[in-house]
Motif scaffolding. Structure first.
Motif, PDB file in Angstrom:
ATOM      1  N   THR A 251       0.807  -1.217   0.000  1.00 30.23           N
ATOM      2  CA  THR A 251       0.000   0.000   0.000  1.00 30.23           C
ATOM      3  C   THR A 251       0.845   1.273   0.000  1.00 30.23           C
ATOM      4  N   ASP A 252       1.866   1.339   0.873  1.00 31.24           N
ATOM      5  CA  ASP A 252       2.676   2.561   0.948  1.00 31.24           C
ATOM      6  C   ASP A 252       3.443   2.814  -0.344  1.00 31.24           C
ATOM      7  N   LEU A 253       3.925   1.731  -0.976  1.00 31.58           N
ATOM      8  CA  LEU A 253       4.665   1.876  -2.220  1.00 31.58           C
ATOM      9  C   LEU A 253       3.726   2.277  -3.357  1.00 31.58           C
ATOM     10  N   GLU A 254       2.534   1.696  -3.381  1.00 31.91           N
ATOM     11  CA  GLU A 254       1.542   2.035  -4.406  1.00 31.91           C
ATOM     12  C   GLU A 254       1.162   3.517  -4.302  1.00 31.91           C
ATOM     13  N   GLU A 255       0.996   4.010  -3.091  1.00 29.24           N
ATOM     14  CA  GLU A 255       0.645   5.422  -2.896  1.00 29.24           C
ATOM     15  C   GLU A 255       1.774   6.331  -3.408  1.00 29.24           C
ATOM     16  N   PHE A 256       3.017   5.942  -3.132  1.00 28.66           N
ATOM     17  CA  PHE A 256       4.158   6.731  -3.609  1.00 28.66           C
ATOM     18  C   PHE A 256       4.197   6.750  -5.134  1.00 28.66           C
ATOM     19  N   VAL A 257       4.002   5.577  -5.747  1.00 27.89           N
ATOM     20  CA  VAL A 257       4.027   5.481  -7.209  1.00 27.89           C
ATOM     21  C   VAL A 257       2.911   6.331  -7.826  1.00 27.89           C
ATOM     22  N   GLN A 258       1.704   6.240  -7.274  1.00 27.83           N
ATOM     23  CA  GLN A 258       0.578   6.990  -7.824  1.00 27.83           C
ATOM     24  C   GLN A 258       0.756   8.494  -7.640  1.00 27.83           C
ATOM     25  N   SER A 259       1.477   8.898  -6.609  1.00 22.56           N
ATOM     26  CA  SER A 259       1.677  10.326  -6.370  1.00 22.56           C
ATOM     27  C   SER A 259       2.530  10.992  -7.441  1.00 22.56           C
ATOM     28  N   ALA A 260       3.177  10.171  -8.293  1.00 23.81           N
ATOM     29  CA  ALA A 260       4.015  10.727  -9.355  1.00 23.81           C
ATOM     30  C   ALA A 260       3.188  11.355 -10.470  1.00 23.81           C
ATOM     31  N   GLY A 261       1.922  10.974 -10.569  1.00 24.39           N
ATOM     32  CA  GLY A 261       1.061  11.537 -11.601  1.00 24.39           C
ATOM     33  C   GLY A 261       1.514  11.165 -12.993  1.00 24.39           C
TER      34      GLY A 261
END
Length: 489
Positions: A251-261
């Motif tokens: 979850t934390d890694l997915e959130e970081f990846v998605q935050s890249a836009g």
């Protein structure tokens, strides 16, 4: 090897793993296998660690011919010591009568081993069991060179840095690189195994010949990745066998990846052997990452770079295969290890390569030759070169398009590589080997293999025929002259 063991276990096979007590990766306890532990005090990773630090330092300095020869000597010494340790471990097994009896009484169907360190090959011969190799490297270099015709005119020797299109000078150098490998096998590696063979096998044996007797070679490569070359019927290509569709990220890694836009993510790892780059290199790389609009996930162990930006996440471990399969990943900055290269091909992710040692430059060269990667030598890495290379791979669509084409080619197979590998493993078990697929060429002396004895017979026959014809003409001419002289008198 673990990936193959997992698949064999899932299919109901019972597996025993022989491991050194201080094994680098192989745990003693596992639900997948029963382990047999062989006491060993010196760890292989110590040898690699010391050599790699010297090697990386030399690459960053002005390397002279003397430095090159010293590094080559250190490398050969390290390899020789590793094989010596393996033979010591094998001797412990064969000297233990109870262990040997238990191994024989267990009635195993097959030995599966990686022949880069060839103790398992000798053990299979001693136990008279069919042998399957999980292989790319053997004691004398790349596996194909031991069993298949390997014309040095278009088959590049690992370490040469050449493609299958070589000019005359490169072909000369290719032969010289091959001679180093022959020297390594003959004088640095072979003696350790010769001593084992002389002690435990009547009449002795030769480690390369034992490797050539293998029933099936499960080869960790394919011709989407490698250059075309001659091969043999008992070579089964399973390049990318470890690759699968990506699984969801934590979850934390997915959130970081998605935050890249829309800018996406760059991932970087230099493999498990390298704990840290030289500090000046790490700082240069971190400063470039800090300027990029992308987010960055960097597997980095060691001192935190002083120039690290807020967009960069340092991790000690990353789910590499799952990240490569994520649609947000734009570029893979990698050292060029075989697994990483195959996974990048599978997922169609372009690569910016920084090769460090061993086969990594050759691996990356194959991707660069096909338009899917760009290489920056460690000696040339600085803020400018790294930024320029990274932007090139990010902005030029051809890199991604070429990697996605390679991905389509790799996946367009009738049987997935893992299924192919497991079929042949079970084939060997069912049929107690596969000698009908094995060439007998290795039993021939070198002069017979290259038909030099036949050529000598032909040359002798032609020479005799020419000399006989010449003798007849001389005889007839001399006889004719005598007749003329007789008539004149």
């Amino acid at each position: 090897m673990k990936i193959l063991i997992e698949e064999l276990h899932a299919r109901g096979h019972s597996i025993t793993v022989i491991r050194a007590s201080n094994s680098w990766y192989i745990t003693e306890e596992s639900p997948l296998y029963t382990s047999i532990n062989i006491p060993q005090e010196i760890a292989f990773d110590n040898f690699f660690d010391v050599y790699l630090k010297k090697h990386m330092k030399a690459q960053r300095e002005q390397a002279s011919a003397l430095t090159f020869f010293k590094l080559t000597k250190d490398f050969l010494s390290m390899i020789s010591e590793a094989h010596s340790l393996s033979c010591d471990m094998l001797a412990q097994i064969l000297d233990d009568e109870n262990m040997v009896k238990n191994l024989m009484d267990s009635q195993y169907d097959m030995v599966l081993t990686d022949p880069a360190i060839a103790g398992g090959v000798v053990l299979a011969k001693y136990l008279k069991l069919p042998l399957v190799l999980n292989v790319r490297w053997i004691t004398s270099g790349e596996g194909h060179f031991a069993i298949a015709p390997s014309p040095l005119s278009y088959v590049p020797v690992p370490g040469s840095g050449f493609t299958d299109k070589m000019n005359f000078i490169q072909r000369v150098q290719n032969v010289l690189f091959h001679s180093i490998i022959v020297f390594q096998q003959k004088f640095m590696v072979g003696p350790s195994y010769d001593a084992i063979c002389d002690k435990y096998f009547e009449g002795g044996c030769d480690i390369v010949s034992l490797i050539q007797e293998t029933d099936i070679w499960l080869f960790r490569s394919d011709f989407v990745f490698d250059f075309p070359r001659p091969t043999m019927p008992n070579v089964v290509y399973m390049g990318g066998f470890q690759c699968n569709p990506a699984q969801p990220l934590p979850t934390d890694l997915e959130e970081f990846v998605q935050s890249a836009g829309e800018h996406g993510v760059i991932i970087m790892t230099l493999g498990t052997l390298v704990n840290a780059l030289p500090s000046e290199v790490a700082d240069d790389i971190a400063s470039v990452f800090a300027k990029m609009p992308q987010k960055v996930i960097w597997r980095h162990i060691g001192e935190r770079p002083s120039t690290l930006g807020n967009n960069t996440l340092l991790v000690k471990w990353m789910p590499q295969k799952d990240l490569l399969g994520h649609p947000q990943i734009k570029v893979f900055v990698a050292h060029g290890g075989t697994n990483g290269v195959q996974e990048a091909i599978y997922h169609g992710v372009p690569v910016l390569g920084i090769p460090l040692f061993f086969d990594q430059y050759d691996n990356l060269l194959r991707l660069q030759e096909r338009g899917g990667a760009k290489i920056i030598q460690l000696a040339d890495v600085n803020g400018h070169s790294f930024e320029q290379g990274l932007k090139e791979v990010l902005t030029q669509d051809s890199y991604r398009q070429n990697m996605q084409r390679l991905s389509r080619l790799h996946k367009d197979q009738p049987i997935p590589p893992m299924e192919h590998a497991i079929f042949w493993l079970e084939y060997v078990m069912r049929h107690k080997g596969a000698p009908h697929l094995r060439t007998e060429a290795y039993k021939m002396p070198w002069y017979s293999y290259y038909s030099l004895d036949v050529l000598l017979v032909f040359l002798t026959a032609i020479t005799v025929l020419l000399l006989s014809t010449l003798a007849v003409f001389r005889f007839l001419c001399c006889r004719g002259r005598r007749k003329i002289k007789t008539k004149q008198h």
